[in-house]
Design an enzyme around this catalytic site. Structure first.
Site, PDB file in Angstrom:
ATOM      1  N   GLU A 355       0.606  -1.560  -0.556  1.00  0.00           N
ATOM      2  CA  GLU A 355      -0.093  -0.042   0.027  1.00  0.00           C
ATOM      3  C   GLU A 355       0.990   1.138   0.014  1.00  0.00           C
ATOM      4  O   GLU A 355       2.005   1.531   0.898  1.00  0.00           O
ATOM      5  CB  GLU A 355      -0.948   0.169   1.370  1.00  0.00           C
ATOM      6  CG  GLU A 355      -1.830   1.292   0.917  1.00  0.00           C
ATOM      7  CD  GLU A 355      -2.841   1.120  -0.265  1.00  0.00           C
ATOM      8  OE1 GLU A 355      -2.838   2.367  -0.054  1.00  0.00           O
ATOM      9  OE2 GLU A 355      -3.485   0.407  -0.640  1.00  0.00           O
ATOM     10  N   CYS A 456     -13.615  -1.393  -9.210  1.00  0.00           N
ATOM     11  CA  CYS A 456     -15.143  -1.159  -9.089  1.00  0.00           C
ATOM     12  C   CYS A 456     -15.789  -0.656  -9.704  1.00  0.00           C
ATOM     13  O   CYS A 456     -16.041   0.341  -9.459  1.00  0.00           O
ATOM     14  CB  CYS A 456     -14.974  -1.011  -7.283  1.00  0.00           C
ATOM     15  SG  CYS A 456     -17.085  -1.740  -6.546  1.00  0.00           S
TER      16      CYS A 456
END
Length: 524
Positions: A355, A456
């Site tokens: 991340e 998404c």
């Protein structure tokens, strides 16, 4: 602490609506005796103000406000439906309110406008009696903003209450409006910005669906999504998780009956999915991290990567390139840990959860904590820029997930404020990053290894066109049939997942978020 004493969110304006009839801040009468303001409505109002004034996310703000107000059960459910339903229906309610107000909505104080939207949702989108919806909203405005604003709200809401939703839609988005601007009328009727209406039509056509399905996709975006838990494999079984769910008592909040809800009757596609009603934090496995709230679509794309066939043995070197906040890392880490324990992967197998920001790294650590307790060393959370792996770790990993940053147009049911924040410019801004991350992943995966490119969003500019563009000049990558991979992994339960070879899920077909996954295998 009473609702009147609750601190006001940063950025809230004082006084009544701007323009003619506006009440100055000194006209507020918060200390005058009046009926007690409903705490659930205060929580919903404060959520909307935080979203509007501070660019907050409702899914982060609302739980905190519910805890602070000590709301549970039906009261918490009412506040949740009021906040999320208002955010979903904002486009429709603004069009109706514009017909009830004697000035442009831009001249109405933002906090007053948020309160009017709450009132509109109660009147047009819930089964709250009209007198209760109007009186409670006016009391809220009087308490939270001021007396002058309360009079304005009373007049507007009483006018709005004269017609039901269908009658208002005929007026603001009926045949006359559709003849002048068909997409604009659809946007008002289904509460979507016009650019998203057009983007979803393009997405349907790109994925081989009939553009006539557009209205059912728009309607699905406005349905209350089912809360789905993911039973992390090896930590808790679905049967054990179901046994921990709250009883079957009806917790539907007053006034919510009749609202559209995603299908709960079908068997879950994901082998780890458990639908539930009630509050997830009441479930022990959720509290201790062995289960988590996670849409089925997100579970399925992680399962697709873990199930994809490699060319050569799986060495247990897995990578989640954009791991925050960690939901997919938790599923992948549990799958890896279980396979390692069973001897299907080497003893040193691990998932690197990468991340780019420290804050999101901490979120990932929290998400995978239970996995690491069960299988020490199974997940290694790392801070780094995923675009730099091409130079640092070439040809290293067996499986790589690229859950690329995107517009989130596939999760408008769960993050309704996103539809009012995103613009077409966001597509152009994200495009280089999405391509760079996919290129980096393809460099980091070993020959014979698999990359899952996931978004998404169903928008072609974030899905198939990204893959096409990156692969256009490459001859060392093959596209796997993600439909076949997921069909086998779900024991045939998942079908009708697009023309292939990628999988595109839809809220109106599968009842999941509109997740996209392409499986790409290095060949040389």
């Amino acid at each position: 602490m009473s609702p009147q004493e609750r601190p006001r969110p940063a950025g809230r304006r004082s006084g009544g609506p701007r323009g003619a009839g506006a009440a100055p801040a000194r006209a507020k009468t918060r200390n005058v005796a009046r009926r007690e303001v409903d705490p659930a409505r205060v929580v919903a109002f404060e959520t909307l103000v935080a979203v509007q004034a501070d660019d907050a996310y409702a899914n982060l703000v609302l739980p905190r406000l519910l805890r602070e107000a000590k709301l549970h059960g039906r009261d918490a459910g009412f506040a949740t439906e009021l906040a999320y339903g208002t955010l979903r229906g904002r486009g429709t309610y603004d069009a109706v309110l514009a017909a009830c107000v004697d000035r442009p909505l831009t001249d109405v104080d933002p906090a007053v406008l948020d309160a009017l939207r709450l009132g509109a949702h109660q009147l047009l989108g819930m089964r709250v009696p009209a007198h209760a919806a109007v009186d409670a909203t006016v009391d809220l405005v009087r308490s939270e903003i001021g007396q002058g604003a309360a009079g304005f709200a009373n007049a507007v809401l009483r006018k709005l209450a004269l017609q039901d939703l269908d009658s208002w839609l005929d007026q603001v988005a009926g045949p006359q409006a559709a003849a002048a601007d068909a997409d604009g009328a659809l946007g008002v009727r289904y509460s979507h910005p016009v650019w998203i209406v057009r983007a979803l039509r393009d997405a349907l056509r790109f994925n081989g669906r009939d553009a006539a399905d557009l209205e059912q996709v728009l309607a699905a975006d406005n349905a209350r999504p089912v809360v789905t838990l993911a039973a992390l494999p090896g930590l808790v079984t679905t049967d054990e998780l179901r046994a921990q769910l709250p009883g079957a008592a009806d917790d539907t909040p007053e006034g919510v009956a009749g609202q559209a809800v995603a299908d709960t009757a079908r068997e879950p596609y994901s082998p780890y999915a458990v639908p539930m009603t009630g509050v997830p934090a009441d479930v022990k496995a959720v509290r201790d991290g062995r289960a988590r709230v996670q849409d089925e679509g997100s579970q399925l794309v992680a399962l697709a990567l873990a199930s994809a066939p490699l060319d050569g043995p799986d060495g247990g070197r897995w990578l989640d390139l954009c791991a925050g906040p960690g939901g997919k890392s938790a599923v992948l880490g549990a799958l890896l840990g279980g396979r390692r324990e069973a001897g299907a992967l080497p003893a040193g197998a691990r998932l690197v959860a990468n991340e780019v920001t420290p804050h999101r790294c901490e979120l990932v650590r929290g998400s995978v904590a239970a996995v690491v307790r069960r299988w020490p060393g199974a997940v290694d959370v790392r801070l780094g820029d995923g675009r730099e792996l091409a130079d640092e770790e070439a040809d290293l990993y067996d499986r790589v997930l690229v859950d690329a940053p995107c517009t989130g147009l596939g999760a408008l049911r769960r993050r309704p404020e996103a539809r009012w924040r995103r613009t077409p410019a966001d597509l152009a801004g994200l495009a280089p990053l999405q391509r760079d991350l996919l290129r980096s992943a393809l460099a980091a995966v070993r020959p014979g290894g698999v990359v899952a490119y996931v978004t998404c969003s169903p928008h072609p500019a974030e899905t198939g066109l990204v893959v096409d563009d990156v692969l256009r000049k490459r001859s060392d990558v093959e596209r796997l049939d993600a439909r076949a991979v997921l069909g086998e992994a779900t024991q045939g339960r998942l079908s009708d997942a697009g023309p292939g070879p990628a999988v595109q899920l839809w809220p109106d077909v599968q009842g999941t978020d509109a997740m996209f996954v392409a499986l790409l295998r290095r060949t040389a």
